[in-house]
Design a protein around this motif. Structure first.
Motif, short mmCIF file in Angstrom:
data_model
loop_
_atom_site.label_atom_id
_atom_site.label_comp_id
_atom_site.label_asym_id
_atom_site.label_seq_id
_atom_site.Cartn_x
_atom_site.Cartn_y
_atom_site.Cartn_z
N LYS A 109 0.84 -1.20 0.00
CA LYS A 109 0.00 0.00 0.00
C LYS A 109 0.87 1.25 0.00
O LYS A 109 1.91 1.27 0.65
CB LYS A 109 -0.91 0.02 1.23
CG LYS A 109 -1.92 -1.11 1.22
CD LYS A 109 -2.84 -0.99 2.41
CE LYS A 109 -3.90 -2.10 2.42
NZ LYS A 109 -4.81 -1.97 3.58
N SER A 110 0.43 2.21 -0.69
CA SER A 110 1.14 3.50 -0.70
C SER A 110 0.96 4.19 0.64
O SER A 110 -0.02 3.92 1.36
CB SER A 110 0.60 4.38 -1.83
OG SER A 110 -0.77 4.63 -1.62
N PRO A 111 1.89 5.13 1.04
CA PRO A 111 1.74 5.85 2.32
C PRO A 111 0.42 6.58 2.43
O PRO A 111 -0.12 6.75 3.51
CB PRO A 111 2.93 6.82 2.31
CG PRO A 111 3.93 6.20 1.40
CD PRO A 111 3.13 5.47 0.36
N SER A 112 -0.11 7.06 1.31
CA SER A 112 -1.36 7.81 1.37
C SER A 112 -2.55 6.92 1.66
O SER A 112 -3.63 7.40 1.97
CB SER A 112 -1.58 8.57 0.06
OG SER A 112 -1.65 7.64 -1.02
N SER A 128 -7.52 9.39 5.63
CA SER A 128 -6.16 9.17 5.16
C SER A 128 -5.19 10.06 5.92
O SER A 128 -5.59 11.05 6.53
CB SER A 128 -6.08 9.43 3.66
OG SER A 128 -6.38 10.78 3.39
N LEU A 129 -3.91 9.67 5.88
CA LEU A 129 -2.90 10.41 6.65
C LEU A 129 -2.83 11.89 6.28
O LEU A 129 -2.82 12.75 7.16
CB LEU A 129 -1.53 9.74 6.48
CG LEU A 129 -0.38 10.36 7.27
CD1 LEU A 129 -0.68 10.33 8.76
CD2 LEU A 129 0.92 9.62 6.98
N PRO A 130 -2.78 12.27 4.98
CA PRO A 130 -2.74 13.72 4.66
C PRO A 130 -3.98 14.47 5.15
O PRO A 130 -3.89 15.58 5.66
CB PRO A 130 -2.62 13.73 3.13
CG PRO A 130 -2.06 12.41 2.77
CD PRO A 130 -2.60 11.45 3.76
N VAL A 131 -5.16 13.83 5.01
CA VAL A 131 -6.39 14.50 5.46
C VAL A 131 -6.38 14.68 6.97
O VAL A 131 -6.80 15.71 7.50
CB VAL A 131 -7.62 13.68 5.00
CG1 VAL A 131 -8.89 14.26 5.60
CG2 VAL A 131 -7.70 13.67 3.49
N PHE A 132 -5.89 13.65 7.70
CA PHE A 132 -5.84 13.76 9.16
C PHE A 132 -4.89 14.88 9.61
O PHE A 132 -5.20 15.65 10.51
CB PHE A 132 -5.40 12.41 9.75
CG PHE A 132 -5.31 12.40 11.24
CD1 PHE A 132 -6.46 12.30 12.02
CD2 PHE A 132 -4.08 12.50 11.88
CE1 PHE A 132 -6.38 12.30 13.41
CE2 PHE A 132 -4.00 12.50 13.25
CZ PHE A 132 -5.15 12.40 14.02
N VAL A 133 -3.70 14.96 8.95
CA VAL A 133 -2.74 16.02 9.32
C VAL A 133 -3.32 17.40 9.04
O VAL A 133 -3.23 18.32 9.86
CB VAL A 133 -1.42 15.81 8.55
CG1 VAL A 133 -0.48 16.99 8.78
CG2 VAL A 133 -0.75 14.52 9.02
N LEU A 134 -3.95 17.58 7.87
CA LEU A 134 -4.56 18.87 7.54
C LEU A 134 -5.68 19.21 8.51
O LEU A 134 -5.84 20.38 8.90
CB LEU A 134 -5.08 18.83 6.10
CG LEU A 134 -4.03 18.80 4.99
CD1 LEU A 134 -4.70 18.68 3.64
CD2 LEU A 134 -3.16 20.06 5.04
#
Length: 305
Positions: free
Chosen positions: A90-93, A101-107
């Motif tokens: 799986k990709s990191p995203s 997803s990780l980017p959405v959670f960080v934002l």
């Protein structure tokens, strides 16, 4: 069988010959592989070279040699599917946290922090604005109260009590006599409006008004000499001969701004009317000279040399 004519050209190799295998053995003895059961070969029918080019080669019979031909190890059919042995990476995203997803959670975390900072700043600004508004309201009420008292005093034409009327109506007060409190010797003082008594002060203090300042001078003369003893009594340091009173400095905030330690200054000897000076301090100043116990006596009875 009738003779058949062959066309000139390349002729494909026959596919029905038995397979040559390597023998096996031990030492110098060699043995041949056990013979396979004989199978009748198919008859060979020669074909023309043109037919071989245009037609598909015959498929090899899997049962010709008693076994199924093995597929090439490099073809796709011989390779097992990758998904049968291990999952696709799986990709990191593709990682999820709380369903995001990780980017959405960080934002989302960054936006939440910024929103909290904005709310805190708005609350602090609101509190400071409310304090400033309250202070301004209190100041406005104080100014209105002072203006109302000043208007009431001017409307009634009543003299200002704090300086016995010297600032508002000096002609009615100038050179008049004030008698101090009876328990302080009922000493008399002659008042001079808009004048200042000379000499350094013996004592500086805050009093409620001009009359209380003269009472303080009488109390100084009555009680201080006994503290110094008879030998030093009736000297310039033990007798209060005059006072200087500044009405504006009754307000301690104004006095502090002007560097004044009080609004009443007790002065020693000698004191005479001729020695009085015109004040030049930016505010009104009034003086009073000790005139003795008899109102008919001169100003230098006890206040002179």
């Amino acid at each position: 069988m009738a003779h058949q004519r062959y066309e000139a050209g390349l002729e494909p190799a026959r596919q029905d010959y038995p397979e040559v295998t390597q023998g096996y053995g031990y030492g110098n003895q060699h043995y041949q592989q056990p013979p396979q059961p004989y199978q009748q070969s198919r008859p060979y029918y020669p074909q023309s070279y043109d037919n071989l080019i245009s037609t598909t080669p015959p498929k090899q019979d899997a049962t010709a040699w008693g076994s199924t031909p093995a597929a090439s190890p490099y073809c796709s059919a011989a390779q097992p599917a990758m998904s049968q042995f291990e999952p696709e990476p799986k990709s990191p995203s593709a990682r999820t946290i709380c369903g995001c997803s990780l980017p959405v959670f960080v934002l989302s975390c960054i936006i939440a922090l910024l929103a909290a900072a904005v709310v805190g700043l708005a609350a602090a600004t609101g509190v400071q604005a409310q304090r400033a508004s309250s202070a301004e309201s209190d100041l406005s009420e104080l100014r209105a109260s002072v203006a109302g008292n000043s208007t009431a005093s001017q409307g009634s034409n009543a003299p200002v009590v704090i300086d016995d009327g010297c600032s508002e109506n000096p002609d009615s007060v100038d050179k008049t006599i004030y008698t101090s409190f009876s328990l302080l010797g009922a000493r008399k003082f002659r008042r001079y409006c808009n004048k200042d008594a000379p000499r350094p002060p013996l004592l500086s203090l805050f009093t409620a008004d001009f009359a209380t300042c003269m009472d303080a001078c009488a109390a100084y003369t009555q009680y201080v000499p006994s503290s110094f003893g008879g030998a030093t009594a009736n000297t310039s340091l033990t007798v209060c001969a005059a006072v200087s009173f500044i009405p504006a400095w009754t307000d301690k905030a104004i006095a502090d701004a002007g560097g004044a330690p009080g609004n009443c200054y007790l002065k020693g000897r000698p004191q005479t009317e001729a020695l009085l000076t015109t004040p030049n301090i930016g505010v009104d100043c009034h003086a009073a000279i000790y005139a003795g116990a008899d109102s008919s006596s001169g100003g230098d009875e006890d206040g002179g040399e």
